[in-house]
Design an enzyme around this catalytic site. Sequence first.
Site, mmCIF file in Angstrom:
data_model
loop_
_atom_site.group_PDB
_atom_site.id
_atom_site.type_symbol
_atom_site.label_atom_id
_atom_site.label_comp_id
_atom_site.label_asym_id
_atom_site.label_seq_id
_atom_site.Cartn_x
_atom_site.Cartn_y
_atom_site.Cartn_z
ATOM 1 N N ASP A 82 5.081 -4.862 -2.714
ATOM 2 C CA ASP A 82 4.570 -4.463 -3.055
ATOM 3 C C ASP A 82 3.046 -5.043 -3.961
ATOM 4 O O ASP A 82 3.287 -5.452 -4.535
ATOM 5 C CB ASP A 82 4.822 -3.123 -3.656
ATOM 6 C CG ASP A 82 3.630 -1.559 -2.673
ATOM 7 O OD1 ASP A 82 3.672 -2.016 -1.815
ATOM 8 O OD2 ASP A 82 4.294 -0.986 -3.447
ATOM 9 N N HIS A 83 1.901 -3.708 -3.192
ATOM 10 C CA HIS A 83 0.453 -4.026 -3.765
ATOM 11 C C HIS A 83 1.279 -5.412 -5.030
ATOM 12 O O HIS A 83 0.368 -5.238 -5.829
ATOM 13 C CB HIS A 83 0.463 -3.381 -4.526
ATOM 14 C CG HIS A 83 -0.215 -1.990 -3.688
ATOM 15 N ND1 HIS A 83 -0.976 -1.559 -3.366
ATOM 16 C CD2 HIS A 83 0.630 -0.594 -3.809
ATOM 17 C CE1 HIS A 83 -1.220 -0.693 -3.084
ATOM 18 N NE2 HIS A 83 -0.071 0.372 -2.994
ATOM 19 N N HIS A 207 0.529 4.334 3.259
ATOM 20 C CA HIS A 207 0.594 4.399 2.108
ATOM 21 C C HIS A 207 0.535 5.897 1.252
ATOM 22 O O HIS A 207 0.093 6.328 2.204
ATOM 23 C CB HIS A 207 0.565 3.184 0.497
ATOM 24 C CG HIS A 207 0.110 1.983 1.195
ATOM 25 N ND1 HIS A 207 0.051 1.375 -0.114
ATOM 26 C CD2 HIS A 207 -0.186 1.047 2.127
ATOM 27 C CE1 HIS A 207 1.201 -0.365 0.088
ATOM 28 N NE2 HIS A 207 0.683 -0.223 1.033
ATOM 29 N N SER A 210 3.641 10.134 0.250
ATOM 30 C CA SER A 210 5.028 11.288 -1.252
ATOM 31 C C SER A 210 3.848 12.916 -0.132
ATOM 32 O O SER A 210 2.999 12.473 0.021
ATOM 33 C CB SER A 210 5.089 10.926 -2.159
ATOM 34 O OG SER A 210 6.445 9.875 -2.294
ATOM 35 N N ASN A 229 5.730 3.995 2.827
ATOM 36 C CA ASN A 229 6.081 4.083 1.802
ATOM 37 C C ASN A 229 5.539 5.026 1.197
ATOM 38 O O ASN A 229 4.898 5.947 0.987
ATOM 39 C CB ASN A 229 4.848 2.969 1.060
ATOM 40 C CG ASN A 229 4.728 1.785 1.385
ATOM 41 O OD1 ASN A 229 5.140 1.036 2.679
ATOM 42 N ND2 ASN A 229 3.429 0.615 1.144
ATOM 43 N N VAL A 230 7.008 4.957 0.583
ATOM 44 C CA VAL A 230 7.096 6.408 -0.419
ATOM 45 C C VAL A 230 8.146 6.422 -1.444
ATOM 46 O O VAL A 230 9.073 5.345 -1.699
ATOM 47 C CB VAL A 230 8.395 7.181 0.366
ATOM 48 C CG1 VAL A 230 8.886 8.556 -0.428
ATOM 49 C CG2 VAL A 230 7.740 6.940 2.185
ATOM 50 N N ALA A 231 6.954 6.440 -2.579
ATOM 51 C CA ALA A 231 7.257 6.433 -4.248
ATOM 52 C C ALA A 231 7.519 8.210 -5.334
ATOM 53 O O ALA A 231 9.235 8.555 -5.142
ATOM 54 C CB ALA A 231 6.810 5.404 -4.919
ATOM 55 N N THR A 232 6.361 8.563 -5.166
ATOM 56 C CA THR A 232 6.453 9.736 -6.265
ATOM 57 C C THR A 232 7.592 10.604 -5.947
ATOM 58 O O THR A 232 8.148 10.727 -6.677
ATOM 59 C CB THR A 232 4.938 10.299 -5.722
ATOM 60 O OG1 THR A 232 4.087 9.157 -6.113
ATOM 61 C CG2 THR A 232 5.017 10.847 -7.076
HETATM 62 P P1 13P Z 1 3.598 7.521 -3.172
HETATM 63 O O1 13P Z 1 3.967 7.216 -4.431
HETATM 64 O O2 13P Z 1 2.253 8.515 -2.972
HETATM 65 O O3 13P Z 1 4.010 7.608 -2.025
HETATM 66 O O4 13P Z 1 3.026 5.823 -2.686
HETATM 67 C C1 13P Z 1 3.575 4.966 -2.197
HETATM 68 C C2 13P Z 1 3.093 3.599 -1.966
HETATM 69 O O5 13P Z 1 1.966 3.525 -0.988
HETATM 70 C C3 13P Z 1 3.890 2.558 -3.065
HETATM 71 O O6 13P Z 1 2.586 1.167 -2.079
#
Ligand code: 13P
Length: 278
Positions: A82-83, A207, A210, A229-232
């Site tokens: 990622d990034h 991106h 979430s 992309n899903v993290a939070t």
């Molecule tokens: P969120 O944390 O908002 O799901 O974004 C994740 C993301 O885009 C990682 O690059």
Amino acid sequence: MSFEKAGDIIRDAYKNKYGVASFNIFNYETIKFAIDAAEQAEKPVLVQLYPGFQSYISFEITAEITKLFASKIKVPVGLHLDHCHDTDMLRHAMRAGFLSVMYDGSRLPFDENIKNTREVAKIAKEFGADVEAELGNIGSAANVDEYTDKSKFTNPDDALKLYNETGIFSLAVAVGNAHGNYAVLPNLDFERIKTISDKLKTPLVLHGGSGIPDDQLREAVKCGIAKINVATEYFHAFYKSVGEYINNGGNREDIFSCMKAAQKNTNDFLVEKINVLN
Ligand code: 13P
């Protein structure tokens, strides 16, 4: 053996008009849960590592764990960085097996973004890796302005120029999305996604996946988004599961039971997200 190049998985999603969830991971459990969920949903998945987290779980270990889990299931699993802003780090990750990497030059002046992205795409070619670039401002979901002010969104003509001049595979777009917890409900700019998709004819990446309502995610996929992309939300599901386990009288000192409890609820979230997109 189902470990595949993330680019091949995304290519298939783009061609067949479905979305692939790319879950941010940061340890053994988050890799395992994401891949178990893919097996359960019988659909492909990507796992991605955010730069900085490799100080906790190295690129090499992340790649080995992912490949091992992937080897046990039939659906495709891919790995992505990622990034990233740093070419040494990009090389290190690619050498370790990350054959999909994001170079994020979105905060740079446009010409510099193009120049650096082109350089990264050239390096990636040596490794047979695919590059995701970013254009536009994908900011913090806590600041409403960052995802409602259209002057910060990806400009379709600039997107085409960047695509034509760099050799990237996919592009992360700013279309009403942002990272983290949205202060107000996002309202994605589908027209813009469609315009960019029609111009570039290559997979687009969303991106800040979430907290975007399911109907908007599905519509975004229809318009040309192939990777989400899903993290939070994933991390919340994880913490919530452990919290509920402890609040319901679970033994907080029993880490094994805590992780088993985390897996149960987190799994429901992951399977659902994979299915919504595909
Ligand atoms: P969120 O944390 O908002 O799901 O974004 C994740 C993301 O885009 C990682 O690059």
